[in-house]
Design an enzyme around this catalytic site. Structure first.
Site, mmCIF file in Angstrom:
data_model
loop_
_atom_site.group_PDB
_atom_site.id
_atom_site.type_symbol
_atom_site.label_atom_id
_atom_site.label_comp_id
_atom_site.label_asym_id
_atom_site.label_seq_id
_atom_site.Cartn_x
_atom_site.Cartn_y
_atom_site.Cartn_z
ATOM 1 N N LEU A 157 31.280 4.519 -74.269
ATOM 2 C CA LEU A 157 32.055 5.682 -74.671
ATOM 3 C C LEU A 157 33.388 5.221 -75.223
ATOM 4 O O LEU A 157 34.054 4.358 -74.643
ATOM 5 C CB LEU A 157 32.295 6.616 -73.480
ATOM 6 C CG LEU A 157 31.057 7.095 -72.728
ATOM 7 C CD1 LEU A 157 31.468 8.064 -71.621
ATOM 8 C CD2 LEU A 157 30.037 7.715 -73.656
ATOM 9 N N GLU A 158 33.761 5.786 -76.336
ATOM 10 C CA GLU A 158 35.035 5.508 -76.990
ATOM 11 C C GLU A 158 35.833 6.807 -76.959
ATOM 12 O O GLU A 158 35.347 7.845 -77.396
ATOM 13 C CB GLU A 158 34.771 5.064 -78.422
ATOM 14 C CG GLU A 158 35.976 4.729 -79.235
ATOM 15 C CD GLU A 158 35.608 4.267 -80.648
ATOM 16 O OE1 GLU A 158 36.548 4.072 -81.440
ATOM 17 O OE2 GLU A 158 34.412 4.122 -80.964
#
Length: 134
Positions: free
Chosen positions: A126-127
């Site tokens: 996840l960014e």
């Protein structure tokens, strides 16, 4: 040529545990967990935020049609946030979630962003990003 599509309606994550995924995305990412019943009468779960939706498929019990090789931990998702990354880092620390990288400068769909990276319970990358002026 004009684009033939104009938006992404939803994505599907294949997950090892619907319950663990709902807890993570609700408590850590601030999304809303929503159970829904499509026309086929099945009970399904989704995560909603803004005008976006992530449908969840339990690994080994995916709904048809599905990806050719559905697997937990195979996604790489970028989320935009107006909350400063320093606040995110503190929030993640409060939930005992490690930041794997960042903040680092990246290029998003509409221009420069600054991002941090973490993993969900299945190992999906996840960014979390803030739009950048530079």
């Amino acid at each position: 040529m004009q684009p033939l599509v104009f938006a992404l309606d939803h994505i599907v994550l294949t997950v090892g545990s619907i319950d663990a995924t709902v807890i993570f995305y609700r408590d850590v990412m601030g999304m809303t967990a929503q159970q829904f019943t499509p026309a086929d009468g099945s009970a399904r779960w989704a995560l909603t935020f803004g005008s976006q939706k992530i449908n969840l498929h339990q690994a080994g019990a995916e709904f048809e049609p599905k990806a050719a090789q559905p697997a937990p931990g195979s996604a790489d998702l970028c989320f935009l946030s107006d909350i400063p990354l320093s606040d995110w880092i503190a929030h993640l620390r409060d939930h005992s979630i490690a930041v794997e990288e960042g903040p680092v400068a990246r290029t998003g769909a509409t221009g420069p962003i600054v991002s941090i990276y973490l993993r969900d319970p299945d190992g999906n990358l996840l960014e979390i990003s803030n739009k950048s002026e530079s």
